[in-house]
Design a protein around this motif. Structure first.
Motif, PDB file in Angstrom:
ATOM      1  N   ASN A  32      20.350  19.582 139.864  1.00 19.03           N
ATOM      2  CA  ASN A  32      19.865  20.687 140.701  1.00 19.03           C
ATOM      3  C   ASN A  32      20.731  20.866 141.942  1.00 19.03           C
ATOM      4  O   ASN A  32      20.986  21.997 142.389  1.00 19.03           O
ATOM      5  CB  ASN A  32      18.426  20.422 141.139  1.00 19.03           C
ATOM      6  N   ASN A  33      21.181  19.735 142.511  1.00 18.04           N
ATOM      7  CA  ASN A  33      21.945  19.782 143.756  1.00 18.04           C
ATOM      8  C   ASN A  33      23.319  20.420 143.577  1.00 18.04           C
ATOM      9  O   ASN A  33      23.781  21.155 144.450  1.00 18.04           O
ATOM     10  CB  ASN A  33      22.104  18.369 144.323  1.00 18.04           C
ATOM     11  N   THR A 233      24.355  14.791 134.687  1.00 13.28           N
ATOM     12  CA  THR A 233      24.622  16.182 135.069  1.00 13.28           C
ATOM     13  C   THR A 233      25.149  16.987 133.880  1.00 13.28           C
ATOM     14  O   THR A 233      24.721  18.125 133.650  1.00 13.28           O
ATOM     15  CB  THR A 233      25.644  16.230 136.220  1.00 13.28           C
ATOM     16  N   PHE A 234      26.059  16.399 133.143  1.00 10.29           N
ATOM     17  CA  PHE A 234      26.649  17.094 131.996  1.00 10.29           C
ATOM     18  C   PHE A 234      25.594  17.435 130.945  1.00 10.29           C
ATOM     19  O   PHE A 234      25.493  18.590 130.506  1.00 10.29           O
ATOM     20  CB  PHE A 234      27.744  16.238 131.358  1.00 10.29           C
ATOM     21  N   ILE A 235      24.797  16.423 130.540  1.00  4.03           N
ATOM     22  CA  ILE A 235      23.847  16.652 129.447  1.00  4.03           C
ATOM     23  C   ILE A 235      22.732  17.598 129.885  1.00  4.03           C
ATOM     24  O   ILE A 235      22.195  18.357 129.067  1.00  4.03           O
ATOM     25  CB  ILE A 235      23.257  15.314 128.940  1.00  4.03           C
ATOM     26  N   THR A 236      22.403  17.602 131.170  1.00  2.00           N
ATOM     27  CA  THR A 236      21.378  18.520 131.667  1.00  2.00           C
ATOM     28  C   THR A 236      21.880  19.957 131.622  1.00  2.00           C
ATOM     29  O   THR A 236      21.170  20.870 131.192  1.00  2.00           O
ATOM     30  CB  THR A 236      20.963  18.153 133.109  1.00  2.00           C
ATOM     31  N   ILE A 237      23.121  20.173 132.065  1.00  2.00           N
ATOM     32  CA  ILE A 237      23.716  21.512 131.996  1.00  2.00           C
ATOM     33  C   ILE A 237      23.900  21.936 130.539  1.00  2.00           C
ATOM     34  O   ILE A 237      23.615  23.073 130.163  1.00  2.00           O
ATOM     35  CB  ILE A 237      25.069  21.546 132.737  1.00  2.00           C
ATOM     36  N   TYR A 238      24.352  21.012 129.720  1.00  2.00           N
ATOM     37  CA  TYR A 238      24.601  21.277 128.300  1.00  2.00           C
ATOM     38  C   TYR A 238      23.319  21.696 127.582  1.00  2.00           C
ATOM     39  O   TYR A 238      23.335  22.589 126.727  1.00  2.00           O
ATOM     40  CB  TYR A 238      25.174  20.022 127.658  1.00  2.00           C
ATOM     41  N   TYR A 239      22.206  21.062 127.947  1.00  2.00           N
ATOM     42  CA  TYR A 239      20.940  21.333 127.268  1.00  2.00           C
ATOM     43  C   TYR A 239      20.192  22.524 127.865  1.00  2.00           C
ATOM     44  O   TYR A 239      19.642  23.364 127.139  1.00  2.00           O
ATOM     45  CB  TYR A 239      20.052  20.088 127.341  1.00  2.00           C
ATOM     46  N   MET A 240      20.186  22.637 129.200  1.00  2.00           N
ATOM     47  CA  MET A 240      19.359  23.642 129.858  1.00  2.00           C
ATOM     48  C   MET A 240      20.124  24.881 130.309  1.00  2.00           C
ATOM     49  O   MET A 240      19.570  25.992 130.335  1.00  2.00           O
ATOM     50  CB  MET A 240      18.664  23.016 131.079  1.00  2.00           C
ATOM     51  N   GLY A 241      21.384  24.705 130.696  1.00  2.00           N
ATOM     52  CA  GLY A 241      22.151  25.832 131.212  1.00  2.00           C
ATOM     53  C   GLY A 241      21.985  25.979 132.717  1.00  2.00           C
ATOM     54  O   GLY A 241      20.966  25.588 133.291  1.00  2.00           O
ATOM     55  N   LYS A 242      22.979  26.557 133.354  1.00  2.00           N
ATOM     56  CA  LYS A 242      23.020  26.643 134.819  1.00  2.00           C
ATOM     57  C   LYS A 242      21.947  27.551 135.402  1.00  2.00           C
ATOM     58  O   LYS A 242      21.596  27.444 136.579  1.00  2.00           O
ATOM     59  CB  LYS A 242      24.407  27.128 135.271  1.00  2.00           C
ATOM     60  N   ASP A 243      21.396  28.472 134.599  1.00  2.00           N
ATOM     61  CA  ASP A 243      20.399  29.410 135.114  1.00  2.00           C
ATOM     62  C   ASP A 243      18.983  28.832 135.113  1.00  2.00           C
ATOM     63  O   ASP A 243      18.152  29.227 135.936  1.00  2.00           O
ATOM     64  CB  ASP A 243      20.427  30.702 134.284  1.00  2.00           C
ATOM     65  N   ILE A 244      18.700  27.932 134.217  1.00  2.00           N
ATOM     66  CA  ILE A 244      17.351  27.367 134.109  1.00  2.00           C
ATOM     67  C   ILE A 244      17.167  26.183 135.049  1.00  2.00           C
ATOM     68  O   ILE A 244      16.085  25.983 135.606  1.00  2.00           O
ATOM     69  CB  ILE A 244      17.060  26.943 132.653  1.00  2.00           C
ATOM     70  N   THR A 248      13.728  24.288 138.001  1.00  2.00           N
ATOM     71  CA  THR A 248      13.021  23.011 137.863  1.00  2.00           C
ATOM     72  C   THR A 248      13.193  22.191 139.136  1.00  2.00           C
ATOM     73  O   THR A 248      14.022  22.516 139.989  1.00  2.00           O
ATOM     74  CB  THR A 248      13.563  22.211 136.670  1.00  2.00           C
ATOM     75  N   ILE A 249      12.420  21.110 139.250  1.00  2.00           N
ATOM     76  CA  ILE A 249      12.546  20.210 140.401  1.00  2.00           C
ATOM     77  C   ILE A 249      13.377  18.986 140.039  1.00  2.00           C
ATOM     78  O   ILE A 249      14.339  18.657 140.715  1.00  2.00           O
ATOM     79  CB  ILE A 249      11.150  19.772 140.888  1.00  2.00           C
ATOM     80  N   TRP A 250      12.982  18.325 138.944  1.00  2.00           N
ATOM     81  CA  TRP A 250      13.739  17.168 138.455  1.00  2.00           C
ATOM     82  C   TRP A 250      14.212  17.520 137.046  1.00  2.00           C
ATOM     83  O   TRP A 250      13.559  17.204 136.052  1.00  2.00           O
ATOM     84  CB  TRP A 250      12.862  15.913 138.438  1.00  2.00           C
ATOM     85  N   SER A 251      15.335  18.188 136.986  1.00  5.82           N
ATOM     86  CA  SER A 251      15.801  18.764 135.727  1.00  5.82           C
ATOM     87  C   SER A 251      16.043  17.729 134.635  1.00  5.82           C
ATOM     88  O   SER A 251      15.830  18.013 133.450  1.00  5.82           O
ATOM     89  CB  SER A 251      17.083  19.566 135.969  1.00  5.82           C
ATOM     90  N   PHE A 252      16.468  16.533 135.011  1.00 11.63           N
ATOM     91  CA  PHE A 252      16.762  15.535 133.977  1.00 11.63           C
ATOM     92  C   PHE A 252      15.489  15.077 133.270  1.00 11.63           C
ATOM     93  O   PHE A 252      15.547  14.643 132.124  1.00 11.63           O
ATOM     94  CB  PHE A 252      17.495  14.339 134.583  1.00 11.63           C
ATOM     95  N   PHE A 253      14.342  15.171 133.925  1.00  9.76           N
ATOM     96  CA  PHE A 253      13.069  14.867 133.263  1.00  9.76           C
ATOM     97  C   PHE A 253      12.858  15.801 132.071  1.00  9.76           C
ATOM     98  O   PHE A 253      12.359  15.397 131.018  1.00  9.76           O
ATOM     99  CB  PHE A 253      11.897  15.012 134.238  1.00  9.76           C
ATOM    100  N   THR A 254      13.215  17.058 132.255  1.00 10.77           N
ATOM    101  CA  THR A 254      13.070  18.035 131.179  1.00 10.77           C
ATOM    102  C   THR A 254      13.929  17.655 129.981  1.00 10.77           C
ATOM    103  O   THR A 254      13.520  17.822 128.825  1.00 10.77           O
ATOM    104  CB  THR A 254      13.460  19.444 131.673  1.00 10.77           C
TER     105      THR A 254
END
Length: 362
Positions: A32-33, A233-244, A248-254
């Motif tokens: 998120n940061n 950071t990579f896998i979170t962007i890869y899975y969710m995308g920069k717009d989603i 979220t608050i703690w994106s890696f939880f998702t």
């Protein structure tokens, strides 16, 4: 500085402690940061952000080479005089302490949101401090063993996220370098908050049983943390995308919700459970650091009283200023910048004085 043999740390324990101070529960919001500025290149920003801890390693190798048995608190008073040196050491304490309230608040919010919603903040914080203070009071050797345990917990909860590669999209991380080098560098500055506090090594390097291994221990800690942070950071962007992610608050939880293991019904529960133990480890380290520096400034006989004071102050600050996630983000944006900047200036100043007065100190 007299150190008993039973308190000496192995090089691996030093590595685990350094990983423990850098890698805590706030890592779940790292994507998120950086995504806000660096977008899909946020993982590159996190990787570049490792330059900061590498600089800290460079300085500590030099300082420890000159004074292998004296920590930076002693060296500060040696070169700056007792009064001014103590002031610098007190500010060093405050730089660590500034990370404490938001850590406690983050843990409390995660526990109530993800695990035990019926518990009140005061109950959660009381348990955190009780366990954390007990672990810290057992000494640096026990902390080394606790950090060794949490290191393997990190491995256990990170490795399964590799399976997310089958569910994400390469389009989410492209085009690489598409946001431009300026934005990537700006994003790397945001990641220094998560890499900070490696400066702990300036307090504990005299405890290592083989001073020749300080460099390798620190580099291993930085390397491992950089890999984990970059992957998160990579896998979170890869899975969710920069717009989603910003929604979220703690994106890696998702991301952990998407992990599927045949023998485990819900990997997220395992992740949260291990993450809570990792959080308690962080509380223990912070309590140890605070007491260590306070003891250097003024010898304390009744340590229990100081631990209680620290707990009360941290909980009051956490409740008053960090109870809301948005407010916490706004405050830490400034406090972390000040703390990281001070630590950078502090260790650089001490190293410079050692170099300038290498002929001796009167």
């Amino acid at each position: 500085m007299q150190i008993e043999k039973k308190e000496l740390l192995t090089p691996n324990e030093v590595t685990f402690i350094l990983i423990g101070i850098m890698l805590d529960v706030t890592a779940t919001s790292l994507p998120n940061n950086v995504v806000g500025v660096a977008k899909q290149d946020g993982w590159i920003s996190v990787l570049i952000g490792a330059i900061y801890p590498l600089y800290v390693v460079l300085i500590v190798v030099y300082v420890s080479g000159k004074f292998p048995k004296e920590n930076i608190l002693v060296i500060s008073k040696r070169y700056m005089g007792k009064t001014f040196g103590t002031i610098l050491n007190l500010l060093f304490l405050l730089s660590f302490f500034s990370f404490f309230p938001p850590l406690i608040s983050t843990i409390e919010i995660i526990v109530r949101t993800e695990a035990l919603p019926l518990l009140t903040p005061i109950k959660i914080n009381t348990v955190l401090f009780f366990v954390g203070v007990y672990a810290a009071s057992l000494g640096i050797k026990v902390l080394g063993r606790i950090c060794s345990l949490t290191f393997w917990m990190v491995i256990v909860i990170i490795v399964p996220t590799i399976s997310i590669l089958n569910q994400g999209s390469l389009l989410n991380i492209g085009p690489i370098f598409g946001t431009g080098i300026v934005n990537i560098l700006k994003g790397s500055l945001d990641s220094t908050y998560d890499y900070s506090l490696l400066e702990l090594i300036f307090l504990i390097y005299p405890f290592i049983n083989d001073s020749r291994k300080i460099k390798s221990s620190a580099l291993k800690a930085v390397g491992f943390t950089a890999i984990i942070y970059t992957w998160i950071t990579f896998i979170t962007i890869y899975y969710m995308g920069k717009d989603i992610i910003p929604k979220t608050i703690w994106s890696f939880f998702t991301v952990t919700e998407a992990v599927q293991i045949e023998v485990v019904n819900n990997f997220r529960y395992i992740f949260v459970f291990f993450w809570m133990i990792i959080a308690i480890k962080s509380v223990a380290i912070f309590n140890y650091v605070c007491m260590f520096i306070v003891q250097d400034i003024k010898k304390i006989r009744r340590k229990k009283v100081i631990y209680v004071v620290i707990a009360i102050v941290v909980m009051v600050l956490a409740k008053t200023y960090y109870g809301d996630v948005l407010a916490m983000g706004e405050i830490t944006k400034y406090t972390s910048t000040i703390s990281v900047t001070y630590n950078l200036v502090y260790i650089t100043l001490i190293a410079s004085l050692i170099w300038l007065k290498r002929g001796g100190v009167k």
